[in-house]
Design a protein around this motif. Sequence first.
Motif, PDB file in Angstrom:
ATOM      1  N   SER A 175      39.917  35.705  43.571  1.00  9.83           N
ATOM      2  CA  SER A 175      40.110  36.026  44.987  1.00  9.83           C
ATOM      3  C   SER A 175      39.314  37.268  45.369  1.00  9.83           C
ATOM      4  CB  SER A 175      41.599  36.247  45.279  1.00  9.83           C
ATOM      5  OG  SER A 175      42.338  35.073  44.999  1.00  9.83           O
ATOM      6  N   TYR A 176      39.321  38.270  44.512  1.00 15.09           N
ATOM      7  CA  TYR A 176      38.576  39.483  44.826  1.00 15.09           C
ATOM      8  C   TYR A 176      37.077  39.210  44.871  1.00 15.09           C
ATOM      9  CZ  TYR A 176      36.134  43.852  44.025  1.00 15.09           C
ATOM     10  OH  TYR A 176      35.262  44.892  44.116  1.00 15.09           O
ATOM     11  N   LEU A 177      36.559  38.493  43.839  1.00 18.03           N
ATOM     12  CA  LEU A 177      35.126  38.206  43.813  1.00 18.03           C
ATOM     13  C   LEU A 177      34.718  37.342  44.998  1.00 18.03           C
ATOM     14  CD1 LEU A 177      34.538  37.558  39.997  1.00 18.03           C
ATOM     15  CD2 LEU A 177      34.058  39.620  41.310  1.00 18.03           C
ATOM     16  N   TRP A 178      35.541  36.350  45.348  1.00 11.71           N
ATOM     17  CA  TRP A 178      35.210  35.500  46.491  1.00 11.71           C
ATOM     18  C   TRP A 178      35.179  36.320  47.785  1.00 11.71           C
ATOM     19  CZ3 TRP A 178      38.541  34.328  50.632  1.00 11.71           C
ATOM     20  CH2 TRP A 178      38.014  33.405  51.552  1.00 11.71           C
ATOM     21  N   GLN A 179      36.142  37.167  47.967  1.00 11.01           N
ATOM     22  CA  GLN A 179      36.162  37.990  49.177  1.00 11.01           C
ATOM     23  C   GLN A 179      35.004  38.984  49.185  1.00 11.01           C
ATOM     24  OE1 GLN A 179      40.015  39.787  49.307  1.00 11.01           O
ATOM     25  NE2 GLN A 179      41.067  37.885  49.840  1.00 11.01           N
ATOM     26  N   ARG A 180      34.681  39.544  48.023  1.00  8.23           N
ATOM     27  CA  ARG A 180      33.557  40.492  47.970  1.00  8.23           C
ATOM     28  C   ARG A 180      32.246  39.776  48.303  1.00  8.23           C
ATOM     29  NH1 ARG A 180      32.949  45.512  45.431  1.00  8.23           N
ATOM     30  NH2 ARG A 180      30.791  46.057  44.935  1.00  8.23           N
ATOM     31  N   GLU A 181      32.011  38.594  47.714  1.00  9.08           N
ATOM     32  CA  GLU A 181      30.801  37.842  48.013  1.00  9.08           C
ATOM     33  C   GLU A 181      30.789  37.373  49.468  1.00  9.08           C
ATOM     34  OE1 GLU A 181      30.483  34.703  45.239  1.00  9.08           O
ATOM     35  OE2 GLU A 181      30.081  36.001  43.501  1.00  9.08           O
ATOM     36  N   ALA A 398      19.525  31.743  47.962  1.00  4.33           N
ATOM     37  CA  ALA A 398      19.654  32.096  46.544  1.00  4.33           C
ATOM     38  C   ALA A 398      20.515  33.353  46.380  1.00  4.33           C
ATOM     39  CB  ALA A 398      18.271  32.317  45.946  1.00  4.33           C
ATOM     40  N   PHE A 399      21.641  33.442  47.089  1.00  2.00           N
ATOM     41  CA  PHE A 399      22.489  34.643  47.043  1.00  2.00           C
ATOM     42  C   PHE A 399      23.175  34.779  45.687  1.00  2.00           C
ATOM     43  CE2 PHE A 399      26.661  36.610  47.418  1.00  2.00           C
ATOM     44  CZ  PHE A 399      26.313  37.846  47.928  1.00  2.00           C
ATOM     45  N   GLN A 400      23.257  36.019  45.201  1.00 10.17           N
ATOM     46  CA  GLN A 400      23.983  36.349  43.983  1.00 10.17           C
ATOM     47  C   GLN A 400      24.628  37.719  44.190  1.00 10.17           C
ATOM     48  OE1 GLN A 400      21.661  36.358  40.419  1.00 10.17           O
ATOM     49  NE2 GLN A 400      23.417  36.674  39.074  1.00 10.17           N
ATOM     50  N   GLY A 401      25.975  37.780  44.058  1.00  6.24           N
ATOM     51  CA  GLY A 401      26.711  39.014  44.319  1.00  6.24           C
ATOM     52  C   GLY A 401      26.446  40.083  43.283  1.00  6.24           C
ATOM     53  N   ASP A 402      26.932  41.281  43.578  1.00  5.25           N
ATOM     54  CA  ASP A 402      26.751  42.413  42.676  1.00  5.25           C
ATOM     55  C   ASP A 402      27.920  42.607  41.722  1.00  5.25           C
ATOM     56  OD1 ASP A 402      28.598  43.130  44.559  1.00  5.25           O
ATOM     57  OD2 ASP A 402      27.885  45.181  44.801  1.00  5.25           O
ATOM     58  N   ALA A 403      28.879  41.681  41.691  1.00  2.00           N
ATOM     59  CA  ALA A 403      30.020  41.765  40.770  1.00  2.00           C
ATOM     60  C   ALA A 403      30.165  40.421  40.057  1.00  2.00           C
ATOM     61  CB  ALA A 403      31.303  42.108  41.504  1.00  2.00           C
ATOM     62  N   SER A 404      30.519  40.490  38.785  1.00  2.18           N
ATOM     63  CA  SER A 404      30.675  39.264  37.988  1.00  2.18           C
ATOM     64  C   SER A 404      31.741  39.490  36.927  1.00  2.18           C
ATOM     65  CB  SER A 404      29.350  38.869  37.335  1.00  2.18           C
ATOM     66  OG  SER A 404      28.900  39.908  36.469  1.00  2.18           O
ATOM     67  N   ILE A 405      32.282  38.407  36.417  1.00  5.30           N
ATOM     68  CA  ILE A 405      33.307  38.467  35.371  1.00  5.30           C
ATOM     69  C   ILE A 405      32.607  38.569  34.022  1.00  5.30           C
ATOM     70  CG2 ILE A 405      35.239  37.271  34.291  1.00  5.30           C
ATOM     71  CD1 ILE A 405      35.797  35.930  36.944  1.00  5.30           C
ATOM     72  N   LEU A 406      32.756  39.701  33.369  1.00  2.23           N
ATOM     73  CA  LEU A 406      32.150  39.887  32.049  1.00  2.23           C
ATOM     74  C   LEU A 406      32.975  39.245  30.947  1.00  2.23           C
ATOM     75  CD1 LEU A 406      31.046  43.643  32.310  1.00  2.23           C
ATOM     76  CD2 LEU A 406      29.763  41.579  32.900  1.00  2.23           C
ATOM     77  N   ARG A 407      34.295  39.262  31.100  1.00  3.11           N
ATOM     78  CA  ARG A 407      35.174  38.618  30.116  1.00  3.11           C
ATOM     79  C   ARG A 407      36.270  37.890  30.867  1.00  3.11           C
ATOM     80  NH1 ARG A 407      38.548  42.028  25.681  1.00  3.11           N
ATOM     81  NH2 ARG A 407      39.512  42.781  27.603  1.00  3.11           N
ATOM     82  N   ALA A 408      36.403  36.614  30.574  1.00  2.00           N
ATOM     83  CA  ALA A 408      37.397  35.800  31.265  1.00  2.00           C
ATOM     84  C   ALA A 408      38.798  36.257  30.899  1.00  2.00           C
ATOM     85  CB  ALA A 408      37.215  34.327  30.901  1.00  2.00           C
ATOM     86  N   PRO A 409      39.759  36.033  31.792  1.00  2.00           N
ATOM     87  CA  PRO A 409      41.149  36.413  31.468  1.00  2.00           C
ATOM     88  C   PRO A 409      41.628  35.757  30.186  1.00  2.00           C
ATOM     89  CG  PRO A 409      40.945  35.915  33.786  1.00  2.00           C
ATOM     90  CD  PRO A 409      39.637  35.518  33.161  1.00  2.00           C
ATOM     91  N   THR A 410      42.153  36.585  29.292  1.00  2.00           N
ATOM     92  CA  THR A 410      42.587  36.106  27.982  1.00  2.00           C
ATOM     93  C   THR A 410      43.985  35.515  28.070  1.00  2.00           C
ATOM     94  OG1 THR A 410      43.474  38.292  27.450  1.00  2.00           O
ATOM     95  CG2 THR A 410      41.188  37.832  26.828  1.00  2.00           C
ATOM     96  N   LEU A 411      44.270  34.625  27.126  1.00  2.00           N
ATOM     97  CA  LEU A 411      45.608  34.056  26.988  1.00  2.00           C
ATOM     98  C   LEU A 411      46.335  34.858  25.916  1.00  2.00           C
ATOM     99  CD1 LEU A 411      47.654  31.850  27.765  1.00  2.00           C
ATOM    100  CD2 LEU A 411      46.699  30.461  25.913  1.00  2.00           C
ATOM    101  N   PRO A 412      47.270  35.736  26.278  1.00  2.00           N
ATOM    102  CA  PRO A 412      47.913  36.596  25.265  1.00  2.00           C
ATOM    103  C   PRO A 412      48.705  35.784  24.255  1.00  2.00           C
ATOM    104  CG  PRO A 412      49.039  36.774  27.383  1.00  2.00           C
ATOM    105  CD  PRO A 412      47.806  35.963  27.631  1.00  2.00           C
ATOM    106  N   ALA A 413      48.546  36.166  23.002  1.00  2.00           N
ATOM    107  CA  ALA A 413      49.243  35.459  21.932  1.00  2.00           C
ATOM    108  C   ALA A 413      50.544  36.135  21.535  1.00  2.00           C
ATOM    109  CB  ALA A 413      48.330  35.355  20.701  1.00  2.00           C
ATOM    110  N   ALA A 414      50.694  37.405  21.835  1.00  2.00           N
ATOM    111  CA  ALA A 414      51.903  38.142  21.455  1.00  2.00           C
ATOM    112  C   ALA A 414      52.279  39.068  22.599  1.00  2.00           C
ATOM    113  CB  ALA A 414      51.675  38.941  20.171  1.00  2.00           C
ATOM    114  N   THR A 415      53.549  39.429  22.628  1.00  2.00           N
ATOM    115  CA  THR A 415      54.036  40.324  23.673  1.00  2.00           C
ATOM    116  C   THR A 415      53.569  41.747  23.412  1.00  2.00           C
ATOM    117  OG1 THR A 415      56.081  40.694  22.440  1.00  2.00           O
ATOM    118  CG2 THR A 415      56.062  38.905  24.054  1.00  2.00           C
ATOM    119  N   GLU A 416      53.626  42.554  24.438  1.00  2.00           N
ATOM    120  CA  GLU A 416      53.266  43.953  24.310  1.00  2.00           C
ATOM    121  C   GLU A 416      54.393  44.723  23.627  1.00  2.00           C
ATOM    122  OE1 GLU A 416      50.315  45.460  25.266  1.00  2.00           O
ATOM    123  OE2 GLU A 416      49.694  43.353  25.419  1.00  2.00           O
ATOM    124  N   PHE A 417      54.042  45.921  23.169  1.00  2.00           N
ATOM    125  CA  PHE A 417      55.047  46.785  22.546  1.00  2.00           C
ATOM    126  C   PHE A 417      56.117  47.181  23.575  1.00  2.00           C
ATOM    127  CE2 PHE A 417      56.712  50.967  21.464  1.00  2.00           C
ATOM    128  CZ  PHE A 417      57.067  50.778  20.139  1.00  2.00           C
TER     129      PHE A 417
END
Length: 706
Positions: A175-181, A398-417
């Motif tokens: 949503s943020y990237l779409w709105q920014r672009e 040929a538009f290309q925004g100035d923000a991109s996802i460097l690492r996709a959202p991870t699927l956590p395998a364990a809970t936080e401390f």
Amino acid sequence: MTEHLNHPVASTGVAQERFDPSLRDLLSILWQRRGVVALTFVVVLIALLSGIANWQGDYRSVTEIGLSSNVEIAERQMPAAFNSDRRIVTAQEIETAIAEIKGQETLSTALSVLRGEGVSLTDTPISSDLETDGISHLRNALEATRVGNAAVIEVLFTASQPETAQKALMAVVESYLWQREDRQKAAIRRQLEEAEAQFQSAQTELDGLEGDLTSLQNSAGILDPDENARMLDRIYALDEQAEKLGQEVVSLRLARQSRNDAANIDDLLAIDDVASHPMVRQISAQFETTKQEFVRLDQRYGPKHPTMQGKQQELDDLHSQLAAVASNIAGQMDIALAGAEEKLRLITAQRDRWQERMTLRNTSVQGQAALVRSVAMARANVQELGQQVQALRREMAAFQGDASILRAPTLPAATEFPVKRDLAVLAIMMALFAAVVAALLRHYFDQSIDDNFDPQTTLGIPLFARIPERSQANKIASTAAHDEAAGHLAVLMRIMVQGRDVANQRHKDGQVIAVGSALSGDGKSHIVHALAEKLAGLGASVMVIDADLHDPAPPNRARYDGEMTADLTDVMSGIVDLEAALARAETGEGYRYLGARMPVPGNIATGMIDGQLPDLIKHLRTRFDHVIVDTPPILSVADGVIALGLADVRLFALRCGHSKRRDITQALSQLRAANLVPEGIVLNGAKPRAAYGKPQTAMATEEPTS
């Protein structure tokens, strides 16, 4: 310090002994209280594990967003801030991006996406009526921080389910990237629309200029190149004549104004044009000459002389003639002014006609060149705008925004401390701590005796008296209970004296009563003086000896510190005779007191108690019915055991809430090692108990008892 409750300082109470066990004592206490430790550990551990069983950990999904240095986009958003070809993403821009990620617009869009996919952030589905709560939940679970000094933003989302955390984070980031672009594309579209509008306007302007140039070229005739110089010479000559006539007109106007303002002949002669006229100058010269002669003759003949009268008539005629000539000349100035103004008008009109002719010629000559230059500039502007429109169209495609996802959202395998394993370890540690605290508290409170302490059952020694404390809240009732308890103890001592006399009628010496305690602060001195006061009230002669030379506590410190009072150390040292000391030992309470004026060092005090105290008591018991000895604490010094060994009746003082069981046991063990067993226990600081099962009234306590 041995306390006496009648002492002014004693009423503030005694500081409790600090409970400070060593590590070895702690282990011993834990082993001794192992039942309490085990029970507390099991109960606390079960309670904590029951709560941990329902513990629901949080899963955290992580993603990274990179911001690139897009110069074109930055110039559209902030055209005045960045003008170089290379730009660095500033910390302010990154903070702005973080604020936009957690902004209302982004979270509202993400919430709509999650609602469309059927994802629930809580146990209940997200409803449109609770959109504000959903956005608040998203904002609270969302975290965004900058990664070091890089232009990278790390975004985290925490949820109770790993899939929910990943999907919610993906919805927020997209949503943020779409709105920014979308904002950046909107800026490009606005610039494209403005460029197209400017291009159309420039094209229309070029067409108009080309038409004007064609018309001018068709209408232009043959022009002489030297005509401009001749026209300029003519215009300059006319300008010079107009300037001179203008100055003349101004002078004539000023002269006319001065003439109109003139009130007499002198004002007219002040005008330059009038004064400079030849006739005016001639008449003025004659008038001045005649006036000088008149002044000279006046000095000789006087005003009545016929000659003076003739001269006076001549002066008047010249003055009238001068006024008439000046007025006539001033009147001619209007004619001169009108002529000068008419000449100026003609010359100015002629000059203006020549200037118009020159302007028309210049327009004809220069118009063509100006139109040629305007047409060239308009064509260049049209060409530049056309190239800008084409560039914006290519960029839009040929538009290309100035923000991109460097690492996709991870699927956590364990809970936080903390996880359940960490909570379990923490629960075990808390249970151990609670068990140790419970054991120490149980041990501490079990060591201090309370009001229900039974010395007969616990120690095998009977309870002689319960001495309550005097309360400030109910002073009358507490004082009555205190006096009653002290009176009971005094009567018991008298009964013990009578029993001894019946068994041995030849034994006529007084009774020696020694009061001891395990440690200081048990109210031993208070019991001694209260017992002495009651025995004296029963008609007996009483002598109180404070054998605690290490820390003496006289009944009245201010009175005892006087020079006329006796001192026990002086008597034991032989400095003062016993008879003289007894003469000064009166306390004012019906009994006598003999004690040290100041503390005595340990070895000297022990030597006096062991060497001189037995003889002193032996002598005093022949003089008094009761000799009461206030002994030092048994566990503090050995003097207490020596003093208790000299007594007929040994009383052991305890205090509720202060005396410890281990101290009592240790002190009695030392006494038993010396073959000494106290005849009775005096419980100090006990709660008052009403006589006959009902409280005494204030009236009854105030009446004297026999």
